[in-house]
Design an enzyme around this catalytic site. Structure first.
Site, PDB file in Angstrom:
ATOM      1  N   ASP A 333      33.877 -40.615 -48.268  1.00 63.75           N
ATOM      2  CA  ASP A 333      33.807 -39.863 -47.029  1.00 63.75           C
ATOM      3  C   ASP A 333      34.934 -38.674 -47.173  1.00 63.75           C
ATOM      4  O   ASP A 333      34.310 -37.508 -46.948  1.00 63.75           O
ATOM      5  CB  ASP A 333      34.155 -40.576 -45.748  1.00 63.75           C
ATOM      6  CG  ASP A 333      33.263 -40.485 -44.729  1.00 63.75           C
ATOM      7  OD1 ASP A 333      32.251 -39.815 -45.033  1.00 63.75           O
ATOM      8  OD2 ASP A 333      33.381 -40.928 -43.748  1.00 63.75           O
ATOM      9  N   ASP A 393      28.921 -44.942 -40.464  1.00 64.44           N
ATOM     10  CA  ASP A 393      30.156 -44.965 -39.541  1.00 64.44           C
ATOM     11  C   ASP A 393      29.779 -46.318 -38.487  1.00 64.44           C
ATOM     12  O   ASP A 393      30.847 -46.638 -37.865  1.00 64.44           O
ATOM     13  CB  ASP A 393      30.189 -43.791 -38.661  1.00 64.44           C
ATOM     14  CG  ASP A 393      30.808 -42.493 -39.934  1.00 64.44           C
ATOM     15  OD1 ASP A 393      31.296 -42.665 -40.805  1.00 64.44           O
ATOM     16  OD2 ASP A 393      30.328 -41.313 -39.283  1.00 64.44           O
TER      17      ASP A 393
END
Length: 482
Positions: A333, A393
């Site tokens: 990420d 997420d």
């Protein structure tokens, strides 16, 4: 020169007048726009998109006098166009751009005598303006301040925490059923045959992360083709996930259990209707996915179902695998959000570009929970009308929450791991939103969610003196999971 986002407010001459707002890009170093319509001055718009205005002879004398003028982007610089427009009496210059809106790049110090406002606008918006408001249009420019906080983040927060908590709880219920089946002679093999879960090992975790990296890079370079593959996969996976979620609820209802025979098997009629409903929901979303007024609701419902089913179906065998998965995806990420801008030609993050649709692509990836922004601003109008949270997420920390819940069930620890990890996830989400509001740029949420959940789970296991068992997994998992 850096670019600022503003709003062009257009008004037709009908009764009552029809108004509409459009996105513009300008430089606050060149001009200062009003912050509201109260102090804005309206000008009649003269559409000269048939010319690029690189020479004053291209426009009849007197046509621009005291008007706002829109011309096409061309070979000459923005400020050269502005100097010509100003010399012909124009009071505002709009430059229509067919490519994606970009920063204004001219040096204002070379044109100190240019005083009229200059802004970029999408050519498609000019066309829409004519179709919507007619040929007689009055326009003005303004730039409202960017809100510090948008209430849509609260909705995103509630959806995310609810999904993670429910997914973890559902995984724990399935684990409890496994334990009961194993305790009953003759049911263990039957239960294992019915088990639909997939267990991640450290090797499969690494392979999964590598696939994610390759897929993201392929999407960046071949977005306009692969986006339809992702949309198709999402429709299929979300329909199946919605079916599994609703079937689990329907299974608790003791009504409508009549069956019909088909291919030497029997199936409940209500499950047939449920399957048709789930398929129809996915098809409706696919057809109307670009309808911003309501399609986001259906996308979020399908997305929540997808995340719930993913969290329940994928099992982490131990905390070790959780650390490897969350740690690698945290690096993934951060790299694709913060590091790739130094690699790409346009200086943009690969992750943000793919999420927004690179190179101005109108099709968006359906791998996000999205909620319309409730605070109106130029940013809302220009490029981000929705607050977004990626499925990753929710799913990635959700797998850890699910493992904590299953460990609670296996060790009869009164949900202490599950509750602690869920609260840590909520705190990580709040921290993400705080940093987002302060930095005013997209954030890799896992940068805050992973440390919060991993550290909290570790502290609980250390405090309860169960770290070794928590790290390696329970004897039940080691013994019975395939």
């Amino acid at each position: 020169v850096t670019a600022d986002e503003g709003i062009l407010h257009a008004s037709g001459n009908g009764v009552p007048p029809v108004t509409k707002d459009y996105c513009i890009v300008y430089s606050s170093k060149w001009i200062s726009l009003p912050k509201s319509l109260d102090n804005a001055t309206f000008r009649t718009l003269e559409n000269l998109t048939s010319t690029v205005l690189c020479n004053s002879s291209q426009v009849p004398s007197g046509l621009m006098k005291d008007k706002a003028v829109v011309v096409m982007r061309g070979n000459c610089t923005f400020l050269e166009k502005a100097r010509i427009a100003q010399s012909l009496g124009a009071k505002m210059l709009l430059i229509a751009s067919k490519p994606r809106l970009s920063s204004l790049s001219d040096n204002k110090t070379d044109f100190e005598d240019v005083t009229l406002p200059v802004a970029l606008i999408r050519y498609n918006d000019i066309v829409d303006m004519q179709l919507t408001l007619g040929n007689e249009v009055n326009v003005t420019l303004y730039s409202p301040p960017l809100p510090e906080f948008d209430c849509s983040m609260v909705v995103i927060f509630l959806i995310a925490v609810f999904t993670v908590a429910l997914g973890g709880y559902w995984s724990g219920v399935a684990e409890l059923e496994n334990l009961k089946a194993i305790a009953t002679p003759g049911e263990r093999e039957t239960r294992r045959k019915k088990e639909e879960n997939v267990t991640f090992t450290p090797v499969t975790v690494i392979l999964f992360v590598v696939i994610c990296c390759v897929m993201l890079v392929l999407l960046y370079f071949f977005y306009k083709w692969l986006v339809y593959v992702i949309i198709s996969v999402f429709c299929l996976a979300s329909a199946m996930s919605l079916y599994n979620c609703l079937a689990a609820l329907i299974g608790e209802i003791p009504f409508g259990q009549c069956r019909i025979a088909c291919c030497n098997k029997t199936i409940e009629v209500r499950l047939i209707f449920l399957a048709v409903f789930c398929i129809a929901a996915a098809v409706v979303w696919a057809v109307f996915r670009n309808e911003d007024r309501w399609a986001w609701i259906l996308q979020d419902i399908l997305g929540v179902a997808f995340c719930l089913n993913f969290i329940k179906t994928l099992k982490m065998p131990n905390f070790k695998s959780c650390v490897i998965l969350l740690g690698l995806l945290l690096l993934y990420d951060v790299f694709f959000v913060f590091i790739t801008p130094f690699i790409t030609k346009n200086g943009a993050s690969i992750m943000v570009e793919v999420a927004a649709g690179p190179f101005g692509n109108s099709e968006k990836l359906p791998v996000v929970i999205r909620v319309p922004r409730l605070e109106y601003s130029a940013s809302t109008l220009c490029d981000m009308p929705f607050s977004l949270l990626g499925f990753g997420d929710i799913i990635v920390p959700g797998l850890l929450v699910a493992y904590c819940r299953r460990f609670d069930v296996q060790t009869s620890s009164s949900s202490v791991y599950y509750i602690s990890c869920t609260i840590a996830y909520a705190i990580g989400m709040v921290l993400t939103f705080i940093v987002l509001a302060l930095m005013k740029m997209g954030q890799p949420a896992l940068l805050y969610l992973v440390p919060c959940t991993l550290i909290t789970s570790s502290l609980v296991a250390w405090r309860r003196k169960e770290m070794k068992k928590f790290w390696k997994g329970s004897s039940y998992q080691v013994g019975w999971m395939p």
